[in-house]
Scaffold this motif. Structure first.
Motif, short mmCIF file in Angstrom:
data_model
loop_
_atom_site.label_atom_id
_atom_site.label_comp_id
_atom_site.label_asym_id
_atom_site.label_seq_id
_atom_site.Cartn_x
_atom_site.Cartn_y
_atom_site.Cartn_z
N GLY A 208 57.89 50.03 40.71
CA GLY A 208 57.50 48.65 40.95
C GLY A 208 58.27 48.01 42.09
O GLY A 208 57.70 47.30 42.93
N CYS A 209 59.57 48.25 42.13
CA CYS A 209 60.41 47.68 43.19
C CYS A 209 59.96 48.17 44.57
O CYS A 209 59.85 47.40 45.52
CB CYS A 209 61.87 48.05 42.97
N SER A 210 59.70 49.47 44.67
CA SER A 210 59.28 50.02 45.96
C SER A 210 57.89 49.52 46.34
O SER A 210 57.60 49.34 47.53
CB SER A 210 59.33 51.54 45.93
N LEU A 211 57.04 49.29 45.34
CA LEU A 211 55.71 48.73 45.63
C LEU A 211 55.86 47.37 46.31
O LEU A 211 55.15 47.07 47.27
CB LEU A 211 54.90 48.60 44.34
N GLY A 212 56.79 46.55 45.81
CA GLY A 212 57.02 45.26 46.45
C GLY A 212 57.44 45.41 47.90
O GLY A 212 56.99 44.65 48.77
N GLY A 213 58.28 46.39 48.18
CA GLY A 213 58.70 46.63 49.56
C GLY A 213 57.56 47.07 50.45
O GLY A 213 57.48 46.67 51.62
N VAL A 214 56.66 47.88 49.91
CA VAL A 214 55.50 48.34 50.68
C VAL A 214 54.50 47.20 50.89
O VAL A 214 53.89 47.08 51.96
CB VAL A 214 54.84 49.56 50.00
N ILE A 215 54.34 46.34 49.89
CA ILE A 215 53.51 45.15 50.07
C ILE A 215 54.02 44.33 51.25
O ILE A 215 53.25 43.85 52.08
CB ILE A 215 53.50 44.29 48.79
N ALA A 216 55.35 44.19 51.35
CA ALA A 216 55.94 43.43 52.45
C ALA A 216 55.60 44.06 53.80
O ALA A 216 55.35 43.34 54.78
CB ALA A 216 57.45 43.33 52.27
N ILE A 217 55.61 45.38 53.86
CA ILE A 217 55.23 46.06 55.11
C ILE A 217 53.80 45.70 55.51
O ILE A 217 53.54 45.33 56.67
CB ILE A 217 55.38 47.59 54.98
N TYR A 218 52.87 45.77 54.58
CA TYR A 218 51.48 45.45 54.91
C TYR A 218 51.27 43.96 55.16
O TYR A 218 50.35 43.57 55.89
CB TYR A 218 50.54 45.96 53.81
#
Length: 278
Positions: A208-218
């Motif tokens: 979940g934490c890494s998903l948040g980081g990837v959302i930020a990239i997009y």
């Protein structure tokens, strides 16, 4: 109502533009998962920068294209770093993505999350219990009097957070992503359900934490709704593919990062999702 074809086209554009531009999204994130967050951001084509200190927070809020703030494992210095970062992002009109991990545990976390109500994050990502708890903390309609948080885990079903997610989205004017067996994304006008993923997400640290980081990239190249859906879709597809050839959770995490790197934009856009107008 926005069409599925239009959304799929925007997903392809988001993935293509990230790989072309290599945008940077800085993170103030959970120390338990910091390595996984950074590696996931790199795997999808972005650039990562992990920060702690107030002056670094301000500098990278200015230098980066978006910022991700995760409330797990709060450090005392974040009492200065987070307010400075969110104010700078607000002044610079850059996307703010938050994950209210551990909401309800401790006065500092509550204080900082209440501050963010004023700044209205562009994207909020969390499990069902966290989303319900945040809506309750901010005094917004949630449909549930009390969330079922257990540490960093959720005991609430994704669908039970639907009203809370809509309320948060309408308050912020942004997007809320609720993670679970089936993911729910809303911009306050639409409900999108995204399918796929893997049971292994529950038994590794940082999915979940890494998903948040990837959302930020997009979020650096697309709207909050498309950023959240693109990230959720790539996770659901890569997770589904990764579990086909692994022997356990350790192997899954490595294989998952490989799949994030390998998937095509067209395959991600074709991952199953449904749209409903609110």
């Amino acid at each position: 109502m926005i069409s599925k074809e239009c959304i799929q086209k925007q997903i392809i554009e988001a993935i293509t533009n990230v790989k072309k531009k290599n945008p940077m999204a800085a993170s103030i994130t959970n120390t338990v998962t910091i390595n996984f967050v950074a590696n996931a951001q790199l795997a999808v084509g972005g650039s990562a920068a992990m920060i702690y200190l107030p002056d670094e927070a301000e500098a990278l809020a200015k230098a980066g294209n978006a910022m991700y703030i995760n409330f797990g494992t709060l450090l005392p210095v974040y009492e200065e770093s987070i307010p400075l970062a969110v104010k700078t992002l607000h002044d610079q009109k850059k996307p703010l993505i938050i994950d209210p991990v551990g909401i309800g545990a401790g006065s500092l976390r509550k204080k900082l999350l209440n501050l963010l109500k004023i700044y209205k994050p562009d994207i909020i990502r969390g499990n069902a219990s966290e989303i319900i708890a945040l809506a309750n903390l901010w005094g917004l309609p949630s449909g549930v009097a009390r969330s079922g948080i257990r540490g960093v885990d959720s005991t609430d079903e994704v669908i039970s957070a639907k009203q809370a997610a809509i309320s948060l989205s309408k308050w912020t004017g942004g997007t809320v992503a609720v993670s679970g067996e089936t993911d729910l994304i809303t911009d306050g006008s639409h409900i999108i359900l995204s399918y796929g993923g893997s049971p292994f997400f529950k038994i590794i640290t940082g999915s979940g934490c890494s998903l948040g980081g990837v959302i930020a990239i997009y979020a650096t190249v697309s709207s909050p709704l498309i950023a959240a859906l693109t990230a959720v879709s790539i996770y659901n597809l890569a997770g589904k593919r990764a579990e086909r050839s692994i022997h356990g959770p350790g192997h899954f995490q490595v294989q998952f990062l490989d799949e994030l790197y390998k998937v095509t934009a067209e395959d991600v856009a074709a991952n199953l999702f449904t749209i409903e107008e609110i």
